[in-house]
Design an enzyme around this catalytic site. Structure first.
Site, PDB file in Angstrom:
ATOM      1  N   LYS A 141     -37.412 -34.862  13.658  1.00 52.68           N
ATOM      2  CA  LYS A 141     -37.446 -35.026  15.117  1.00 52.68           C
ATOM      3  C   LYS A 141     -38.492 -34.090  15.736  1.00 52.68           C
ATOM      4  O   LYS A 141     -39.012 -33.192  15.051  1.00 52.68           O
ATOM      5  CB  LYS A 141     -36.053 -34.742  15.674  1.00 52.68           C
ATOM      6  N   TYR A 195     -31.299 -45.504  19.479  1.00 51.41           N
ATOM      7  CA  TYR A 195     -30.019 -44.848  19.760  1.00 51.41           C
ATOM      8  C   TYR A 195     -29.064 -45.740  20.553  1.00 51.41           C
ATOM      9  O   TYR A 195     -28.197 -45.234  21.272  1.00 51.41           O
ATOM     10  CB  TYR A 195     -30.259 -43.535  20.508  1.00 51.41           C
ATOM     11  N   PHE A 252     -24.472 -37.688  26.740  1.00 50.11           N
ATOM     12  CA  PHE A 252     -25.709 -37.018  26.328  1.00 50.11           C
ATOM     13  C   PHE A 252     -26.859 -37.993  26.083  1.00 50.11           C
ATOM     14  O   PHE A 252     -27.939 -37.584  25.632  1.00 50.11           O
ATOM     15  CB  PHE A 252     -25.469 -36.167  25.066  1.00 50.11           C
ATOM     16  N   ARG A 285     -27.551 -37.866   4.126  1.00 51.34           N
ATOM     17  CA  ARG A 285     -26.650 -37.272   5.134  1.00 51.34           C
ATOM     18  C   ARG A 285     -26.126 -35.919   4.625  1.00 51.34           C
ATOM     19  O   ARG A 285     -25.985 -34.969   5.394  1.00 51.34           O
ATOM     20  CB  ARG A 285     -25.482 -38.222   5.436  1.00 51.34           C
ATOM     21  N   THR A 317     -23.761 -33.068  11.930  1.00 47.88           N
ATOM     22  CA  THR A 317     -24.504 -33.273  13.181  1.00 47.88           C
ATOM     23  C   THR A 317     -24.622 -31.979  13.978  1.00 47.88           C
ATOM     24  O   THR A 317     -25.689 -31.647  14.492  1.00 47.88           O
ATOM     25  CB  THR A 317     -23.789 -34.345  14.031  1.00 47.88           C
ATOM     26  N   ARG A 358     -29.843 -28.895   8.426  1.00 47.12           N
ATOM     27  CA  ARG A 358     -29.353 -28.440   9.739  1.00 47.12           C
ATOM     28  C   ARG A 358     -28.683 -27.079   9.627  1.00 47.12           C
ATOM     29  O   ARG A 358     -28.775 -26.243  10.535  1.00 47.12           O
ATOM     30  CB  ARG A 358     -28.398 -29.485  10.305  1.00 47.12           C
ATOM     31  N   ASN A 398     -31.402 -30.822  16.307  1.00 47.64           N
ATOM     32  CA  ASN A 398     -30.890 -30.622  14.940  1.00 47.64           C
ATOM     33  C   ASN A 398     -31.844 -31.152  13.858  1.00 47.64           C
ATOM     34  O   ASN A 398     -31.429 -31.528  12.777  1.00 47.64           O
ATOM     35  CB  ASN A 398     -29.481 -31.191  14.809  1.00 47.64           C
ATOM     36  N   HIS A 448     -32.958 -36.844  11.580  1.00 54.18           N
ATOM     37  CA  HIS A 448     -32.089 -38.015  11.713  1.00 54.18           C
ATOM     38  C   HIS A 448     -32.028 -38.708  10.361  1.00 54.18           C
ATOM     39  O   HIS A 448     -33.030 -38.777   9.653  1.00 54.18           O
ATOM     40  CB  HIS A 448     -32.651 -39.002  12.752  1.00 54.18           C
ATOM     41  N   GLU A 470     -32.538 -49.728  11.651  1.00 52.35           N
ATOM     42  CA  GLU A 470     -33.464 -48.669  12.060  1.00 52.35           C
ATOM     43  C   GLU A 470     -34.816 -48.785  11.332  1.00 52.35           C
ATOM     44  O   GLU A 470     -35.864 -48.540  11.931  1.00 52.35           O
ATOM     45  CB  GLU A 470     -32.819 -47.303  11.789  1.00 52.35           C
TER      46      GLU A 470
HETATM   47  P1  DAT Z   1     -26.210 -37.924  13.645  1.00 51.77           P
HETATM   48  O1  DAT Z   1     -27.607 -37.593  14.117  1.00 51.77           O
HETATM   49  O2  DAT Z   1     -25.662 -36.869  12.732  1.00 51.77           O
HETATM   50  O3  DAT Z   1     -26.101 -39.321  13.080  1.00 51.77           O
HETATM   51  P2  DAT Z   1     -24.904 -38.966  16.015  1.00 51.77           P
HETATM   52  O4  DAT Z   1     -25.400 -40.313  15.606  1.00 51.77           O
HETATM   53  O5  DAT Z   1     -23.455 -38.844  16.324  1.00 51.77           O
HETATM   54  O6  DAT Z   1     -25.265 -37.863  14.925  1.00 51.77           O
HETATM   55  O7  DAT Z   1     -25.712 -38.478  17.301  1.00 51.77           O
HETATM   56  C1  DAT Z   1     -27.095 -38.705  17.405  1.00 51.77           C
HETATM   57  C2  DAT Z   1     -27.745 -37.455  17.940  1.00 51.77           C
HETATM   58  O8  DAT Z   1     -27.284 -37.223  19.269  1.00 51.77           O
HETATM   59  C3  DAT Z   1     -27.389 -36.166  17.188  1.00 51.77           C
HETATM   60  O9  DAT Z   1     -28.220 -35.955  16.076  1.00 51.77           O
HETATM   61  C4  DAT Z   1     -27.580 -35.128  18.240  1.00 51.77           C
HETATM   62  C5  DAT Z   1     -27.181 -35.835  19.516  1.00 51.77           C
HETATM   63  N1  DAT Z   1     -25.787 -35.534  19.865  1.00 51.77           N
HETATM   64  C6  DAT Z   1     -24.665 -35.970  19.243  1.00 51.77           C
HETATM   65  N2  DAT Z   1     -23.560 -35.507  19.822  1.00 51.77           N
HETATM   66  C7  DAT Z   1     -23.995 -34.754  20.873  1.00 51.77           C
HETATM   67  C8  DAT Z   1     -23.337 -33.976  21.876  1.00 51.77           C
HETATM   68  N3  DAT Z   1     -22.001 -33.901  21.942  1.00 51.77           N
HETATM   69  N4  DAT Z   1     -24.112 -33.325  22.779  1.00 51.77           N
HETATM   70  C9  DAT Z   1     -25.459 -33.401  22.731  1.00 51.77           C
HETATM   71  N5  DAT Z   1     -26.151 -34.098  21.811  1.00 51.77           N
HETATM   72  C10 DAT Z   1     -25.418 -34.761  20.898  1.00 51.77           C
HETATM   73 MG    MG Z   2     -26.226 -41.146  13.958  1.00 50.99          MG
END
Ligand code: DAT
Ligand code: MG
Length: 137
Positions: free
Chosen positions: A11, A51, A59, A87, A93, A104, A114, A117, A128
């Site tokens: 990212k 996304y 968020f 993963r 996450t 991470r 973080n 992705h 994706e």
């Molecule tokens: P991942 O990236 O581990 O698949 P995710 O799909 O649940 O996680 O979320 C996508 C991204 O969104 C994640 O990398 C960071 C951001 N994110 C997730 N939960 C969040 C939160 N509670 N507050 C802020 N950003 C968040």
């Molecule tokens: Mg995700």
């Protein structure tokens, strides 16, 4: 046993911090292969599509702002069970919960930045990869 392909992003925070080589080194050392790699800055519409599952989350706005804020590195990574394996390599996450030794866990402190992705399922990976590398995988 399944040979899988997954979408991995370094990212904008990872690119800005000079961690592209570090992330790729970990992927290669683990034994996965790079099938495609591109440095690109996402348009807002592409970020929203990527996304889409998070559209209704509080968020979502900051997530799209962040992922479009600068160049990222998109990769297709392949290997045995590469989706789940990546993963694990990435860590949880929330960097607070990510195990030390994971990407991470080693390089991030806040959930919104973080570093990486990785697709979370075969369906997500296919969707994706289609966004980032249309018609190729
Ligand atoms: P991942 O990236 O581990 O698949 P995710 O799909 O649940 O996680 O979320 C996508 C991204 O969104 C994640 O990398 C960071 C951001 N994110 C997730 N939960 C969040 C939160 N509670 N507050 C802020 N950003 C968040
Ligand atoms: Mg995700």
């Amino acid at each position: 046993m399944a040979d899988q392909k997954t979408l991995i992003l370094v990212k904008p925070d990872g690119v800005a911090r000079g961690l592209v080589g570090e992330v790729i080194a970990r992927i290669e050392r683990k034994g996965y292969r790079l099938e495609a790699l591109e440095l690109t800055t996402l348009e807002r519409a592409t970020a929203e599509e990527h996304y889409a599952e998070h559209t209704d989350k509080p968020f979502f706005g900051e997530l799209v702002e962040f992922i479009t804020s600068g160049p990222l590195v998109a990769m297709c990574v392949s290997g045995e069970d590469a989706i789940t394996g990546m993963r694990t390599l990435m860590g949880a996450t929330n960097p607070l919960e990510a195990t030390p030794g994971s990407i991470r866990g080693d390089f991030a402190t806040i959930i919104g930045e973080n570093i990486v992705h990785g697709s979370d399922s075969p369906e997500s990976a296919a969707r994706e990869l289609g966004i980032f590398f249309p018609g190729r995988f």
